[in-house]
Design an enzyme around this catalytic site. Structure first.
Site, mmCIF file in Angstrom:
data_model
loop_
_atom_site.group_PDB
_atom_site.id
_atom_site.type_symbol
_atom_site.label_atom_id
_atom_site.label_comp_id
_atom_site.label_asym_id
_atom_site.label_seq_id
_atom_site.Cartn_x
_atom_site.Cartn_y
_atom_site.Cartn_z
ATOM 1 N N LEU A 1 0.835 -1.212 0.000
ATOM 2 C CA LEU A 1 0.000 0.000 0.000
ATOM 3 C C LEU A 1 0.866 1.257 0.000
ATOM 4 O O LEU A 1 0.483 2.280 -0.570
ATOM 5 C CB LEU A 1 -0.939 -0.001 1.208
ATOM 6 N N SER B 1 2.177 -6.975 8.809
ATOM 7 C CA SER B 1 0.832 -6.853 8.226
ATOM 8 C C SER B 1 0.083 -8.183 8.134
ATOM 9 O O SER B 1 -0.998 -8.223 7.544
ATOM 10 C CB SER B 1 0.933 -6.209 6.843
ATOM 11 N N GLY C 1 3.284 1.409 8.352
ATOM 12 C CA GLY C 1 4.419 0.544 8.684
ATOM 13 C C GLY C 1 4.072 -0.458 9.771
ATOM 14 O O GLY C 1 3.342 -0.146 10.711
ATOM 15 N N GLY C 2 4.617 -1.646 9.648
ATOM 16 C CA GLY C 2 4.415 -2.664 10.674
ATOM 17 C C GLY C 2 4.258 -4.034 10.058
ATOM 18 O O GLY C 2 4.272 -4.189 8.829
ATOM 19 N N HIS D 1 -9.032 -7.355 10.973
ATOM 20 C CA HIS D 1 -8.725 -8.488 11.860
ATOM 21 C C HIS D 1 -8.873 -8.140 13.345
ATOM 22 O O HIS D 1 -8.731 -9.026 14.184
ATOM 23 C CB HIS D 1 -7.362 -9.081 11.498
ATOM 24 N N ASP E 1 13.608 2.134 11.601
ATOM 25 C CA ASP E 1 12.943 1.029 12.303
ATOM 26 C C ASP E 1 11.961 1.644 13.302
ATOM 27 O O ASP E 1 12.364 2.404 14.190
ATOM 28 C CB ASP E 1 13.999 0.182 13.027
ATOM 29 N N ARG F 1 -14.716 -13.856 -0.298
ATOM 30 C CA ARG F 1 -14.739 -12.984 0.893
ATOM 31 C C ARG F 1 -14.570 -11.519 0.510
ATOM 32 O O ARG F 1 -15.185 -10.631 1.082
ATOM 33 C CB ARG F 1 -13.645 -13.441 1.869
ATOM 34 N N TYR G 1 -1.783 -10.566 15.400
ATOM 35 C CA TYR G 1 -1.774 -9.385 14.534
ATOM 36 C C TYR G 1 -3.015 -8.515 14.788
ATOM 37 O O TYR G 1 -2.909 -7.291 14.965
ATOM 38 C CB TYR G 1 -1.717 -9.862 13.074
HETATM 39 P P1 NAI Z 1 3.136 -4.565 3.766
HETATM 40 O O1 NAI Z 1 3.570 -5.694 4.629
HETATM 41 O O2 NAI Z 1 3.303 -4.709 2.293
HETATM 42 O O3 NAI Z 1 3.856 -3.222 4.223
HETATM 43 C C1 NAI Z 1 4.189 -2.938 5.549
HETATM 44 C C2 NAI Z 1 5.548 -2.284 5.554
HETATM 45 O O4 NAI Z 1 5.927 -2.037 6.910
HETATM 46 C C3 NAI Z 1 6.650 -3.166 4.935
HETATM 47 O O5 NAI Z 1 7.270 -2.504 3.847
HETATM 48 C C4 NAI Z 1 7.605 -3.410 6.076
HETATM 49 O O6 NAI Z 1 8.982 -3.419 5.685
HETATM 50 C C5 NAI Z 1 7.305 -2.227 7.006
HETATM 51 N N1 NAI Z 1 7.729 -2.552 8.376
HETATM 52 C C6 NAI Z 1 7.551 -3.723 9.049
HETATM 53 N N2 NAI Z 1 8.162 -3.672 10.244
HETATM 54 C C7 NAI Z 1 8.730 -2.452 10.334
HETATM 55 C C8 NAI Z 1 9.507 -1.800 11.327
HETATM 56 N N3 NAI Z 1 9.842 -2.414 12.479
HETATM 57 N N4 NAI Z 1 9.929 -0.551 11.076
HETATM 58 C C9 NAI Z 1 9.608 0.089 9.917
HETATM 59 N N5 NAI Z 1 8.887 -0.480 8.938
HETATM 60 C C10 NAI Z 1 8.450 -1.740 9.148
HETATM 61 O O7 NAI Z 1 1.600 -4.281 4.118
HETATM 62 P P2 NAI Z 1 0.511 -3.500 3.265
HETATM 63 O O8 NAI Z 1 -0.388 -4.480 2.614
HETATM 64 O O9 NAI Z 1 1.158 -2.454 2.448
HETATM 65 O O10 NAI Z 1 -0.334 -2.819 4.443
HETATM 66 C C11 NAI Z 1 0.020 -1.551 4.967
HETATM 67 C C12 NAI Z 1 -0.632 -1.387 6.323
HETATM 68 O O11 NAI Z 1 -2.043 -1.534 6.188
HETATM 69 C C13 NAI Z 1 -0.188 -2.426 7.345
HETATM 70 O O12 NAI Z 1 -0.082 -1.789 8.615
HETATM 71 C C14 NAI Z 1 -1.315 -3.429 7.362
HETATM 72 O O13 NAI Z 1 -1.427 -4.067 8.622
HETATM 73 C C15 NAI Z 1 -2.517 -2.536 7.069
HETATM 74 N N6 NAI Z 1 -3.585 -3.275 6.398
HETATM 75 C C16 NAI Z 1 -3.460 -3.650 5.093
HETATM 76 C C17 NAI Z 1 -4.489 -4.324 4.465
HETATM 77 C C18 NAI Z 1 -4.422 -4.659 3.012
HETATM 78 O O14 NAI Z 1 -5.445 -5.111 2.476
HETATM 79 N N7 NAI Z 1 -3.283 -4.484 2.337
HETATM 80 C C19 NAI Z 1 -5.707 -4.723 5.196
HETATM 81 C C20 NAI Z 1 -5.718 -4.281 6.578
HETATM 82 C C21 NAI Z 1 -4.699 -3.574 7.135
HETATM 83 C C1 15L Z 2 -4.931 -7.496 6.514
HETATM 84 O O1 15L Z 2 -4.942 -6.941 7.603
HETATM 85 C C2 15L Z 2 -3.650 -7.826 5.838
HETATM 86 O O2 15L Z 2 -2.646 -6.857 6.077
HETATM 87 C C3 15L Z 2 -3.794 -8.031 4.333
HETATM 88 O O3 15L Z 2 -2.631 -8.676 3.844
HETATM 89 C C4 15L Z 2 -5.033 -8.882 4.014
HETATM 90 O O4 15L Z 2 -4.883 -10.169 4.521
HETATM 91 C C5 15L Z 2 -6.260 -8.224 4.621
HETATM 92 O O5 15L Z 2 -6.096 -7.961 6.002
HETATM 93 C C6 15L Z 2 -7.531 -9.074 4.450
HETATM 94 O O6 15L Z 2 -8.174 -9.401 5.433
HETATM 95 O O7 15L Z 2 -7.865 -9.389 3.300
#
Ligand code: NAI
Ligand code: 15L
Length: 273
Positions: free
Chosen positions: A13, A73, A70-71, A111, A49, A172, A134
């Site tokens: 994202l 995921s 960040g975090g 979640h 970090d 879903r 998570y």
């Molecule tokens: P992603 O896993 O692709 O990106 C998360 C980024 O956080 C990664 O680039 C990772 O290197 C960075 N990260 C992890 N630990 C870190 C740390 N200690 N310090 C600094 N950076 C760190 O996840 P995505 O899909 O881009 O999601 C972005 C956010 O949205 C996350 O927080 C995720 O939980 C949340 N989210 C995403 C959903 C989705 O459908 N993609 C659904 C629900 C929530």
């Molecule tokens: C999340 O929270 C995850 O970061 C993403 O990878 C998907 O699994 C999403 O939820 C989902 O529920 O589809």
């Protein structure tokens, strides 16, 4: 805004929003622990970090807004989640407090309510039923946002993101899909709003099969435009329908409810006996 910070900018994202939020600030500050593309015009790239309090303090300085992606995921061992999603969120809120309380979009997740059955219709006041460590960590982030709002007036949009992907790809997601366009328009609405407060916003498109009621955040004036129903025929045709006992059709969190507790001592001991 002069400077908008995107954490997690190297992730899925983060890369999408990096390409689409440039119009919102004179400078985008992009941070991650992982590799990122080099800074383009009007960009700053900072490796950081989230678990490092000093580094996060410097990261947030001079920012007028934060999109906190960040975090960790997905479901992982507790220790990994703790560093990024617990300590990292605390560090972010402390840094924001020290630097004039820039408005925050907090990427929470569906979640936090993943053990609610898919027959339930949820609003912003529903009980939390996390489906994973998570999910628990995102509930902690939501609580941190609430604490810093009540104690210090820090504004946060707590966005419980469903499934934010270019298109819905399974049954879903006909309920959970959040289009990229709708996420971008929500972020615009959050930073445009004269008063934000600390609302819970369901990060979902206007899906016919949706489970979540965003009435409580109506004052933001945000209207999602996309609808997973437009993709239903393709999914019905191409994706086998899961059986009625599968977690993906019983619980809102889907497959996350099937995850074990990774690295669990209790499980390891049980396996040995
Ligand atoms: P992603 O896993 O692709 O990106 C998360 C980024 O956080 C990664 O680039 C990772 O290197 C960075 N990260 C992890 N630990 C870190 C740390 N200690 N310090 C600094 N950076 C760190 O996840 P995505 O899909 O881009 O999601 C972005 C956010 O949205 C996350 O927080 C995720 O939980 C949340 N989210 C995403 C959903 C989705 O459908 N993609 C659904 C629900 C929530
Ligand atoms: C999340 O929270 C995850 O970061 C993403 O990878 C998907 O699994 C999403 O939820 C989902 O529920 O589809």
């Amino acid at each position: 805004m002069k400077r908008l910070l995107i954490t997690g900018a190297g992730g899925g994202l983060g890369r999408m929003l990096r390409a689409r939020l440039g119009h919102m600030a004179e400078t985008l500050r992009l941070s991650d622990i992982a590799a990122m593309e080099p800074a383009g015009p009007d960009e700053e790239v900072v490796t950081c970090d989230l678990a490092d309090a000093e580094a996060v303090h410097e990261l947030v300085a001079d920012c007028d807004g934060v999109v906190h992606l960040g975090g960790v995921s997905v479901e992982r061992e507790y220790e990994l989640i703790e560093a990024a999603n617990l300590r990292g969120v605390y560090n972010l809120y402390e840094a924001a407090r020290a630097h004039g309380r820039p408005r925050i979009v907090f990427a929470s997740s569906n979640h936090v309510v993943g053990y609610h059955p898919q027959t339930a219709r949820l609003d912003a006041g529903c009980s939390l039923r996390p489906d994973s460590l998570y999910g628990v960590s995102k509930a902690y982030g939501e609580a941190m946002a609430s604490l810093y709002h009540d104690k210090f007036g820090q504004e946060t949009a707590i966005v419980r993101i469903g499934s934010c992907t270019p298109e819905p790809v399974d049954w879903r997601m006909l309920s959970t899909w959040f289009s990229h366009d709708d996420f971008v328009s929500l972020i615009e609405a959050v930073f445009r709003a004269p008063h934000l407060g600390c609302p819970v916003v369901w990060g979902a498109s206007a899906n016919d099969a949706g489970w979540w009621d965003n009435a409580a955040a109506g004052y933001l004036g945000w209207q999602p435009r996309d609808n997973a129903a437009a993709h239903a025929a393709r999914i019905h045709r191409d994706v086998p329908r899961p059986g009625p006992r599968a977690a993906v059709v019983r619980f809102q969190g889907g497959a996350f409810t099937d995850e074990p507790i990774h690295g669990s001592r209790a499980q390891n001991r049980k396996d040995k006996t």
